[in-house]
Design a protein around this motif. Structure first.
Motif, PDB file in Angstrom:
ATOM      1  N   ASP A 186      39.321  31.933  25.719  1.00 10.54           N
ATOM      2  CA  ASP A 186      39.877  31.275  26.897  1.00 10.54           C
ATOM      3  C   ASP A 186      40.424  32.306  27.872  1.00 10.54           C
ATOM      4  N   HIS A 187      40.759  31.827  29.056  1.00  8.74           N
ATOM      5  CA  HIS A 187      41.237  32.684  30.144  1.00  8.74           C
ATOM      6  C   HIS A 187      42.548  33.388  29.780  1.00  8.74           C
ATOM      7  N   ALA A 188      43.478  32.666  29.168  1.00  2.00           N
ATOM      8  CA  ALA A 188      44.798  33.223  28.857  1.00  2.00           C
ATOM      9  C   ALA A 188      44.703  34.369  27.852  1.00  2.00           C
ATOM     10  N   HIS A 189      43.899  34.167  26.801  1.00  5.79           N
ATOM     11  CA  HIS A 189      43.723  35.204  25.786  1.00  5.79           C
ATOM     12  C   HIS A 189      43.121  36.451  26.416  1.00  5.79           C
ATOM     13  N   PHE A 190      42.134  36.257  27.276  1.00  6.87           N
ATOM     14  CA  PHE A 190      41.486  37.372  27.962  1.00  6.87           C
ATOM     15  C   PHE A 190      42.473  38.124  28.849  1.00  6.87           C
ATOM     16  N   THR A 191      43.274  37.402  29.601  1.00  5.17           N
ATOM     17  CA  THR A 191      44.229  38.029  30.519  1.00  5.17           C
ATOM     18  C   THR A 191      45.250  38.876  29.758  1.00  5.17           C
ATOM     19  N   ARG A 192      45.758  38.330  28.647  1.00  3.24           N
ATOM     20  CA  ARG A 192      46.733  39.087  27.853  1.00  3.24           C
ATOM     21  C   ARG A 192      46.114  40.367  27.301  1.00  3.24           C
ATOM     22  N   ALA A 193      44.905  40.255  26.775  1.00  2.00           N
ATOM     23  CA  ALA A 193      44.246  41.423  26.180  1.00  2.00           C
ATOM     24  C   ALA A 193      43.911  42.460  27.253  1.00  2.00           C
ATOM     25  N   PHE A 194      43.434  42.008  28.408  1.00  2.00           N
ATOM     26  CA  PHE A 194      43.072  42.929  29.475  1.00  2.00           C
ATOM     27  C   PHE A 194      44.311  43.651  29.997  1.00  2.00           C
ATOM     28  N   ARG A 195      45.404  42.937  30.085  1.00  2.00           N
ATOM     29  CA  ARG A 195      46.637  43.554  30.575  1.00  2.00           C
ATOM     30  C   ARG A 195      47.157  44.585  29.584  1.00  2.00           C
ATOM     31  N   ARG A 196      47.014  44.338  28.294  1.00  2.00           N
ATOM     32  CA  ARG A 196      47.422  45.329  27.294  1.00  2.00           C
ATOM     33  C   ARG A 196      46.627  46.625  27.447  1.00  2.00           C
ATOM     34  N   MET A 197      45.383  46.501  27.896  1.00  2.00           N
ATOM     35  CA  MET A 197      44.512  47.663  28.011  1.00  2.00           C
ATOM     36  C   MET A 197      44.705  48.423  29.316  1.00  2.00           C
ATOM     37  N   THR A 198      45.102  47.717  30.375  1.00  2.00           N
ATOM     38  CA  THR A 198      45.119  48.328  31.704  1.00  2.00           C
ATOM     39  C   THR A 198      46.461  48.279  32.410  1.00  2.00           C
ATOM     40  N   GLY A 199      47.362  47.405  31.965  1.00  2.00           N
ATOM     41  CA  GLY A 199      48.634  47.231  32.656  1.00  2.00           C
ATOM     42  C   GLY A 199      48.570  46.249  33.804  1.00  2.00           C
ATOM     43  N   VAL A 200      47.380  45.698  34.092  1.00  2.00           N
ATOM     44  CA  VAL A 200      47.226  44.723  35.179  1.00  2.00           C
ATOM     45  C   VAL A 200      46.385  43.555  34.680  1.00  2.00           C
ATOM     46  N   THR A 201      46.415  42.438  35.414  1.00  2.00           N
ATOM     47  CA  THR A 201      45.589  41.286  35.074  1.00  2.00           C
ATOM     48  C   THR A 201      44.164  41.521  35.564  1.00  2.00           C
ATOM     49  N   PRO A 202      43.201  40.743  35.059  1.00  2.00           N
ATOM     50  CA  PRO A 202      41.818  40.885  35.557  1.00  2.00           C
ATOM     51  C   PRO A 202      41.709  40.702  37.067  1.00  2.00           C
ATOM     52  N   ARG A 203      42.413  39.729  37.631  1.00  2.00           N
ATOM     53  CA  ARG A 203      42.349  39.497  39.085  1.00  2.00           C
ATOM     54  C   ARG A 203      42.941  40.683  39.851  1.00  2.00           C
ATOM     55  N   GLN A 204      44.059  41.240  39.354  1.00  2.00           N
ATOM     56  CA  GLN A 204      44.642  42.413  40.008  1.00  2.00           C
ATOM     57  C   GLN A 204      43.691  43.607  39.925  1.00  2.00           C
ATOM     58  N   PHE A 205      43.028  43.763  38.785  1.00  2.00           N
ATOM     59  CA  PHE A 205      42.067  44.853  38.613  1.00  2.00           C
ATOM     60  C   PHE A 205      40.921  44.715  39.613  1.00  2.00           C
ATOM     61  N   ARG A 206      40.391  43.512  39.745  1.00  2.00           N
ATOM     62  CA  ARG A 206      39.286  43.282  40.693  1.00  2.00           C
ATOM     63  C   ARG A 206      39.748  43.594  42.116  1.00  2.00           C
ATOM     64  N   ARG A 207      40.961  43.167  42.459  1.00  2.00           N
ATOM     65  CA  ARG A 207      41.480  43.417  43.803  1.00  2.00           C
ATOM     66  C   ARG A 207      41.664  44.915  44.041  1.00  2.00           C
ATOM     67  N   GLN A 208      42.203  45.638  43.056  1.00  2.00           N
ATOM     68  CA  GLN A 208      42.436  47.063  43.219  1.00  2.00           C
ATOM     69  C   GLN A 208      41.126  47.823  43.393  1.00  2.00           C
ATOM     70  N   THR A 209      40.120  47.479  42.601  1.00  2.00           N
ATOM     71  CA  THR A 209      38.856  48.202  42.696  1.00  2.00           C
ATOM     72  C   THR A 209      38.148  47.918  44.003  1.00  2.00           C
ATOM     73  N   ARG A 210      38.293  46.702  44.527  1.00  2.00           N
ATOM     74  CA  ARG A 210      37.680  46.392  45.828  1.00  2.00           C
ATOM     75  C   ARG A 210      38.381  47.157  46.949  1.00  2.00           C
ATOM     76  N   LEU A 211      39.709  47.287  46.865  1.00  2.00           N
ATOM     77  CA  LEU A 211      40.448  48.035  47.881  1.00  2.00           C
ATOM     78  C   LEU A 211      40.081  49.508  47.857  1.00  2.00           C
ATOM     79  N   THR A 212      39.840  50.034  46.644  1.00  4.17           N
ATOM     80  CA  THR A 212      39.461  51.446  46.508  1.00  4.17           C
ATOM     81  C   THR A 212      38.112  51.713  47.158  1.00  4.17           C
ATOM     82  N   GLU A 213      37.220  50.734  47.088  1.00  8.32           N
ATOM     83  CA  GLU A 213      35.868  50.926  47.616  1.00  8.32           C
ATOM     84  C   GLU A 213      35.821  50.825  49.140  1.00  8.32           C
ATOM     85  N   VAL A 214      36.842  50.190  49.744  1.00  6.15           N
ATOM     86  CA  VAL A 214      36.842  50.008  51.214  1.00  6.15           C
ATOM     87  C   VAL A 214      37.104  51.345  51.922  1.00  6.15           C
TER      88      VAL A 214
END
Length: 356
Positions: free
Chosen positions: A328-356
């Motif tokens: 589910d979405h919640a389990h994924f978000t918790r695991a992704f945040r443990r790995m990166t310090g950010v949520t999946p949506r924040q990660f997507r936003r950060q990488t898009r800003l970097t590419e601009v």
């Protein structure tokens, strides 16, 4: 053999040693004494005699992976520095240290960390493989995170800056592995009351130095934590029984294999061991020797799949979660945040800003 002289200060070595008796003798790897010896040898110091005076091995290069007591080591460095009139000897020694001088177990764990955040978590977990009473932890501070360290039980011991320089230089090297060789921390903080000399500060013109802190630390922007590993770390500077090429090859094979199973669920530990032709116990032992667990490998494979889809596609987060093996979405978000310090949506936003 003469006994080391006590270093003066708010506490002497004897009183601190008595406090530490219940926890064993604090030790450090010979590797961390070698650069000090090299600095002293360049000045013509009577290094061998001083080592003998402080009950330290007089030949350490071939013993880099072995351990020696920390307290006499710090005494030796301080007395030698004063005798030779060498300013900032801890900094001079730290300049000779590179990532490859970390223990093989630490380097192996870093090699399999998919993000900077995961690498720093491994540093916190395995710090005692470098100094037995070294504690490393992470502290959020605004839009930065502090990588903190201190030698437990040594509060009040003078001249700790000699070891603190080495404890600070390795997190700097680890961050540079992800960010680039020219990166420098905004702040370099020491637990001791030490202030770097003018020449040292001139080599770090964009870094602010603090002293007398509750712990030693450097700061890293939060946005760096989700940076992916740029590749394998350098091999260890010394060969030890911990270095197992067969384990390395097995781990690399597992990392290539696991992505094919994510959407239907990865093999269990027992199944993975059977695929590797090992018993579950032998399989776990080989992974542990490399400083990693099977669940770490699964998490890394899930992260790499998810981060690629978040970065390079418009696939919905829930679909990415399912394709990465999360229910589910919640389990994924918790695991992704443990790995990166950010949520999946924040990660997507950060990488898009970097590419601009």
């Amino acid at each position: 053999m003469a006994k080391p002289e006590a270093v003066t200060g708010s506490k002497n070595v004897l009183s601190i040693a008595l406090e530490l008796q219940m926890g064993g003798i604090p030790l450090t790897r010979c590797q961390f004494l070698i650069p000090f010896i090299e600095v002293l040898n360049e000045t013509g110091a009577p290094t061998e005699g001083l080592l003998d005076k402080f009950c330290l091995p007089t030949s350490v290069v071939e013993k880099a992976h072995l351990f020696i007591p920390i307290l006499p080591t710090i005494q030796f460095v301080e007395v030698a520095q004063r005798a030779q009139g060498i300013p900032d000897i801890g900094f001079l020694a730290a300049r000779q240290m590179e990532l490859c001088h970390l223990s093989p177990r630490m380097l192996s764990a870093l090699a399999h960390a998919p993000t900077l955040f995961a690498a720093l978590q491994q540093v916190c977990k395995l710090a005692s493989y470098e100094d037995t009473n070294l504690r490393v932890w992470l502290e959020p501070h605004g839009d930065h995170i502090r990588i903190c360290n201190r030698l437990t039980g040594t509060t009040g011991l003078p001249n700790l800056e000699h070891s603190q320089w080495l404890q600070l230089i390795f997190p700097i090297h680890i961050v540079r592995h992800y960010v680039g060789a020219r990166w420098h921390p905004t702040t370099i903080a020491f637990e001791s009351g030490y202030t770097p000399g003018r020449e040292t500060r001139a080599l770090w013109p964009n870094s602010r130095f603090l002293s007398g802190q509750p712990a030693s630390w450097i700061d890293v922007p939060m946005s760096y934590l989700s940076l992916p590993s740029p590749g394998e770390v350098p091999p260890p500077a010394e060969n030890t029984h911990e270095d197992d090429p067969a384990s390395h090859e097995m781990i690399m094979s597992l990392k290539r294999m696991l992505p094919a199973y994510l959407d239907q669920g990865p093999p269990s530990l027992g199944e993975a061991a059977e695929i590797a032709g090992l018993s579950s116990r032998s399989f776990q032992r080989k992974l542990a020797t490399a400083g990693i667990s099977y669940s770490d490998l699964v998490d890394a494979a899930r992260y790499e799949n998810a981060s690629r889809l978040l970065r390079d596609t418009q696939v919905k987060v829930i679909d990415i979660a399912l394709s990465s093996g999360y229910s589910d979405h919640a389990h994924f978000t918790r695991a992704f945040r443990r790995m990166t310090g950010v949520t999946p949506r924040q990660f997507r936003r950060q990488t898009r800003l970097t590419e601009v």
